[in-house]
Design an enzyme around this catalytic site. Structure first.
Site, mmCIF file in Angstrom:
data_model
loop_
_atom_site.group_PDB
_atom_site.id
_atom_site.type_symbol
_atom_site.label_atom_id
_atom_site.label_comp_id
_atom_site.label_asym_id
_atom_site.label_seq_id
_atom_site.Cartn_x
_atom_site.Cartn_y
_atom_site.Cartn_z
ATOM 1 N N LYS A 280 1.862 30.230 -39.893
ATOM 2 C CA LYS A 280 1.780 28.822 -39.464
ATOM 3 C C LYS A 280 0.439 28.527 -39.308
ATOM 4 O O LYS A 280 -0.606 29.497 -38.962
ATOM 5 C CB LYS A 280 2.563 28.555 -38.231
ATOM 6 N N ARG A 354 17.291 31.524 -38.747
ATOM 7 C CA ARG A 354 18.218 31.639 -39.645
ATOM 8 C C ARG A 354 18.771 33.056 -39.641
ATOM 9 O O ARG A 354 19.989 33.606 -39.786
ATOM 10 C CB ARG A 354 18.448 30.802 -40.874
#
Length: 496
Positions: A280, A354
């Site tokens: 990130k 996920r």
């Protein structure tokens, strides 16, 4: 803080604040009428002079008023009587809580719930919200060592007076509101803890401590060795890049003597998310400690459920891992096999939530659940779609989705339904595995839920994307405690 329900206000008070909720029309009832009479019309004069208009969430603090034994009175506006609603009450209740906690009062008294309740909002409804707001507004984070320890509000006790016929119902409602807020406190504590403290192992220890605190709770910790033996390749693809070992934490509340199908809550617990190899940007990366707020919410709900001894069987599953970019981390292009046996091409290691959730959902099958609800700070796309107001809800069972939306409306912790049409599934197509872990920028919240749906085919399932509501950024940075109120109201509705 102790919140009590009585059928009359206490005769003597010590350093107290009396709370008066008033409408904009200036009609005074109950204690407000008595105070106005004994003060030669001072309350009505405030209306007449424009010092207090009774507008929604307006507050005015008064001192040394005749007609009350309290040393101060807090007036709180409710707006027009004809437009009074649950939303208005929430705004005014929060304003009242903030204002009274800013005073040195140690006691709060009020009989206003009798005078403002109606056929749509009972005294019990009003009391549940006020109790939750008072306790949640008193939250102070003090788990890190600091030279200047934050001070807690002075308020110690609140006495709410209601009609004798409403005592039992209102007392139950206050217990619900209090426990919901206490659960929110735990959720906020875990979210706000520094990521070098709140690791997967720390969460496992807190779960075991929770089981010690509540007789109805049992906790099971599944370590990485057991995950490897079971074949949880998706989960392990995330945790293997960190020196902090991943943990699958299972908390079971046995609320019914007879074994009934449980409600299973699954929380994403990425205790820090660098993005892995798909790293990130550094700006605001400190806030990635909040990527475990789904897990923190499971903790909060399980604490509240056990505190109330709800006669429901509820299981909380926390998928706790840290997403780091060391030499053992998963790479974009890796293919892993999940617990379900389905293979996944990892195109982006920053779509890690996920991956831990999908194995947790498959693990939930063993409990033969009535309903499974997962919650996760899953997609930035959810913030673009719904901002910081509502969670997104998607799933394979419309009744559960509708029940969550209704619970959100009642609690004010809202969620909004997005479609989960098969048309979106093709975005997850992979040339090298059963599916890819991302589906591109379009409809990112929906395709993330599409991914999870492939692991939720054996039960009624709903997914809450809480990326926009789990914490607040900026000057008031901190975990919000949501969606604990939403989930507790969902469980209350299941009972009621």
């Amino acid at each position: 803080m102790q919140i009590n329900v009585a059928n009359r206000l206490p005769r003597t008070t010590d350093n107290a604040c009396q709370l008066l909720f008033l409408f904009a029309d200036g009609r005074l009832k109950g204690a407000a009428r008595k105070i106005d009479k004994e003060s030669d019309g001072q309350l009505k004069a405030l209306y007449a002079n424009g010092d207090f208009k009774g507008e929604k969430a307006e507050t005015l603090l008064l001192h040394a008023m005749p007609g009350t034994t309290a040393s101060r009175i807090l007036l709180v506006g409710l707006g027009e009587r004809k437009t009074f609603s649950a939303n208005v009450w929430r705004a005014s209740s929060k304003a009242a809580s903030k204002a009274v906690l800013a005073t040195p009062a140690t006691q709060l008294i009020s009989d206003s719930l009798n005078t403002i309740s109606d056929e749509t909002l009972s005294a019990a409804d009003l009391a549940e919200q006020l109790a939750c707001d008072l306790i949640n507004s008193a939250y102070v984070f003090d788990l890190h060592p600091r030279r200047d320890t934050p001070s807690s509000p002075a308020l110690e006790e609140c006495v709410l007076s209601v009609d004798r016929s409403q005592l039992e119902e209102t007392a139950t409602a206050v217990q619900r509101g209090t426990s919901t807020a206490t659960g929110m406190h735990l959720t906020r504590d875990l979210g706000n803890l520094a990521p070098n403290i709140c690791t997967p192992s720390y969460l496992a220890e807190r779960a075991e401590a929770l089981a010690t605190e509540h007789a109805s709770l049992t906790t099971t910790i599944v370590d990485e060795e057991a995950m490897e033996a079971m074949g949880m390749g998706a989960f392990l693809a995330v945790s293997r890049g960190s020196q902090q070992a991943g943990k699958l934490i299972v908390m079971e509340h046995q609320g019914q003597k007879r074994a009934g199908k449980p409600i299973v809550l699954v929380g994403k617990g990425v205790t820090f998310d660098t993005g892995g190899i798909s790293i990130k940007p550094s700006e605001s990366m400190d806030e990635m400690k909040y990527d475990m707020c789904g897990a923190a919410s499971v903790f909060g709900v399980m604490h509240a459920v056990a505190s109330l001894q709800l006669p429901l069987n509820v299981i909380g599953i926390v998928a706790a891992a840290e997403n780091m970019p060391d030499g053992n981390a998963a790479r974009p292009g890796d293919v892993v096999t999940s617990l379900s046996g389905q293979s996944i091409e990892i195109l982006n290691t920053d779509a890690e939530g996920r991956l831990v959730l999908c194995d947790a959902l498959t693990y939930a099958e063993r409990f033969k659940p009535d309903t499974v609800i997962d919650m996760a700070t899953l997609t930035g796309a959810c913030i673009i779609a719904l901002g910081h107001v509502a969670s997104a809800v998607l799933g394979n069972h419309q009744e559960t989705i509708d029940a969550l939306v209704a619970a959100g409306e009642r609690s004010g912790d809202r969620c909004w339904s997005l479609p989960l049409w098969d048309d979106y599934q093709t975005q997850l197509d992979s040339n090298f595995a059963d599916m890819a872990n991302i589906g591109g920028r379009p409809a990112g919240t929906i395709t993330a839920a599409c991914f999870l749906s492939r692991f939720a085919t054996q039960f009624n399932w709903a997914h809450l994307d809480i990326a926009g509501i789990a914490w607040t950024s900026g000057k008031d940075k901190g975990a919000s405690g949501r969606p604990v109120p939403l989930l507790m109201n969902y469980l209350f509705n299941r009972l009621d």
